[in-house]
Scaffold this motif. Structure first.
Motif, short mmCIF file in Angstrom:
data_model
loop_
_atom_site.label_atom_id
_atom_site.label_comp_id
_atom_site.label_asym_id
_atom_site.label_seq_id
_atom_site.Cartn_x
_atom_site.Cartn_y
_atom_site.Cartn_z
N LEU A 7 19.57 -1.14 -40.35
CA LEU A 7 19.22 -1.39 -41.75
C LEU A 7 19.42 -2.87 -42.11
O LEU A 7 18.58 -3.48 -42.78
CB LEU A 7 20.05 -0.50 -42.67
CG LEU A 7 19.81 -0.68 -44.19
CD1 LEU A 7 18.36 -0.37 -44.54
CD2 LEU A 7 20.76 0.23 -44.98
N LYS A 8 20.56 -3.46 -41.63
CA LYS A 8 20.83 -4.87 -41.93
C LYS A 8 19.76 -5.76 -41.30
O LYS A 8 19.25 -6.70 -41.93
CB LYS A 8 22.21 -5.26 -41.41
CG LYS A 8 22.61 -6.69 -41.74
CD LYS A 8 23.99 -7.03 -41.23
CE LYS A 8 24.39 -8.45 -41.63
NZ LYS A 8 23.40 -9.47 -41.22
N VAL A 69 17.98 4.32 -45.52
CA VAL A 69 18.93 4.53 -46.61
C VAL A 69 19.14 6.02 -46.86
O VAL A 69 20.26 6.50 -47.07
CB VAL A 69 18.43 3.83 -47.89
CG1 VAL A 69 19.28 4.24 -49.10
CG2 VAL A 69 18.44 2.32 -47.72
N GLU A 70 18.04 6.79 -46.81
CA GLU A 70 18.12 8.24 -47.01
C GLU A 70 18.98 8.90 -45.93
O GLU A 70 19.80 9.79 -46.21
CB GLU A 70 16.70 8.84 -47.00
CG GLU A 70 16.67 10.33 -47.33
CD GLU A 70 15.25 10.87 -47.34
OE1 GLU A 70 15.06 12.03 -47.73
OE2 GLU A 70 14.32 10.13 -46.95
N ALA A 71 18.82 8.40 -44.69
CA ALA A 71 19.60 8.97 -43.59
C ALA A 71 21.08 8.60 -43.72
O ALA A 71 21.98 9.42 -43.48
CB ALA A 71 19.04 8.50 -42.27
N ASN A 75 21.11 12.42 -46.27
CA ASN A 75 19.95 13.28 -46.50
C ASN A 75 18.87 12.96 -45.48
O ASN A 75 17.80 12.45 -45.81
CB ASN A 75 19.39 13.07 -47.92
CG ASN A 75 20.42 13.43 -48.97
OD1 ASN A 75 21.00 14.50 -48.90
ND2 ASN A 75 20.64 12.53 -49.91
N PRO A 76 19.15 13.23 -44.21
CA PRO A 76 18.17 12.90 -43.18
C PRO A 76 16.92 13.75 -43.35
O PRO A 76 16.97 14.87 -43.85
CB PRO A 76 18.89 13.23 -41.87
CG PRO A 76 19.91 14.24 -42.26
CD PRO A 76 20.35 13.89 -43.64
N VAL A 77 15.79 13.21 -42.92
CA VAL A 77 14.51 13.91 -43.01
C VAL A 77 14.48 14.99 -41.94
O VAL A 77 14.71 14.71 -40.77
CB VAL A 77 13.35 12.93 -42.79
CG1 VAL A 77 12.02 13.68 -42.85
CG2 VAL A 77 13.39 11.82 -43.83
#
Length: 398
Positions: A7-8, A69-71, A75-77
């Motif tokens: 992410l960074k 961010v979601e993971a 709240n992983p897909v």
């Protein structure tokens, strides 16, 4: 590499790419402004394509960022949803390829009666699944042509100052001597007889006083930077057009003060040309659109139009041997009114030209620039015998 590290790294990449966008926009604008040849224009188009690719890459990275961010937030897909999204994305790509190739690329598509089958889940909420693709369905991928070069509304604009007697005024007011037409003749004398006195030149003095006309418009630096075209150039052109309108209005106001005459027939016009105006004057016609239309319909006894094309006339048109110049109806009156000036415009109008300025300067307090235009002049009637102000009447004289 952990998810946080991914992410960074992704956000660092996004920051770097986003920082490139303003510079590319400025570069594109500079290339478009300077483009004089087809090759230079192609270079600007290539930069534009590079900007579009960069924006597309940013959008994709932003979608990936949202996924990370979601993971991370727990709240992983789900795998099934992820697979469905991939399948739908592949289908969308196939549909895009089908549309852009105008039906040539059909890989990955299912057809029913020569129409593409679109799964119901890909349609907008509330729509009934249908066979085939409409322009509404394909709206996200249909390109929209946007022109960044505004087209100015065409107007009948002619610079009346070019016909006037223009001189450079060095003071704010003064008097200008106008030599009257010479009508005296030399006397007959016998041999060795003393020369008689010549008649002294007769002058008229035209009083003039310069008036100042000016205005300014502020332009924010943001609007200059972000515009796809030369915003300063467009505003400057508009300002100069306003200056031209100002001088035209002043000169037309002078022409309207000349002795008024009415023309209802061709014979009326011929009488003014042949009798009322001294043949020493250089005659021309400055007409409104409606008066020009009347002139353009005049015919001789054989049914031939009197208005003629001329390669030697500055206006390209002549009638009864005089050049014809056309201005808007509103220059001499109201729309639909037929007016004209006939005579020697150079002898008729004195134009005292004091200053003509267009400047720009930066103003730090507003983070922008000011464009200022100013013109200082005076227009006065000089030789009142040089012409007449005409009005066309639909009713012939009795």
């Amino acid at each position: 590499m952990t998810l946080d590290e991914k992410l960074k790294a992704l956000r660092d990449k996004l920051d770097e790419n986003r920082s490139k966008v303003p510079g590319l926009k400025t570069e594109i604008r500079g290339l478009v402004e300077k483009a004089e040849t087809e090759e230079e224009l192609k270079a600007a188009q290539a930069k534009r394509s590079a900007l579009e690719k960069l924006n597309e890459e940013i959008r994709k990275d932003e979608a990936t960022e949202a996924l990370y961010v979601e993971a991370i937030e727990g709240n992983p897909v789900p795998a099934q949803r992820h697979n469905e999204n991939n399948a739908n994305q592949e289908l969308r790509n196939s549909i895009n390829a089908f549309i852009r190739s105008k039906g040539k690329k059909t890989e990955g598509l299912t057809f029913r009666d020569n129409e593409v089958v679109v799964p119901g889940e890909m349609l907008r909420a509330g729509e009934t699944p249908t066979a085939g693709i409409t322009s509404t369905d394909a709206e996200p991928v249909i390109p929209v042509a946007v022109s960044y070069s505004p087209q100015r509304e065409l107007q009948t604009v002619i610079d009346l100052k070019q016909f006037a007697n223009v001189f450079a005024a060095t003071t704010a007011s003064g008097k200008y001597p106008m030599l009257k037409n010479v009508k005296a003749v030399l006397n007959s004398v016998a041999e060795l007889e003393e020369n008689p006195d010549l008649i002294k030149p007769d002058f008229d003095k035209v009083d003039w006083e310069v008036q100042t006309y000016r205005g300014a418009i502020p332009l924010s630096q943001e609007s200059i930077d972000d515009a796809e075209i030369d915003l300063i150039g467009i505003v400057a052109e508009n300002a100069n057009q306003q200056k031209l309108n100002t001088t035209n209005q002043a000169i037309a106001g002078v022409l309207k003060t000349f002795t008024a005459k009415t023309t209802a027939t061709l014979d009326d016009l011929k009488h003014i040309i042949n009798v009322d105006i001294d043949p020493a004057y250089t005659k021309a016609l400055v007409t409104s659109q409606s008066y020009y239309n009347w002139l353009d319909t005049l015919k001789d006894g054989n049914g031939r139009y009197l208005m003629q094309d001329s390669i030697i006339s500055p206006s390209g048109k002549t009638v009864l041997g005089m050049p014809v110049f056309v201005v808007a109806d509103t220059t001499f009156g109201a729309a639909g009114e037929a007016h004209a000036f006939i005579g020697d415009v150079k002898r008729a109008v004195l134009f005292a030209n004091r200053a003509d300025i267009t400047i720009t300067w930066a103003k730090n307090e507003i983070y922008g620039q000011y464009l200022q235009v100013a013109t200082r002049f005076d227009a006065e009637a000089a030789d009142k015998q040089a012409g007449f102000f005409l009005t066309q009447s639909d009713s012939p004289k009795q």
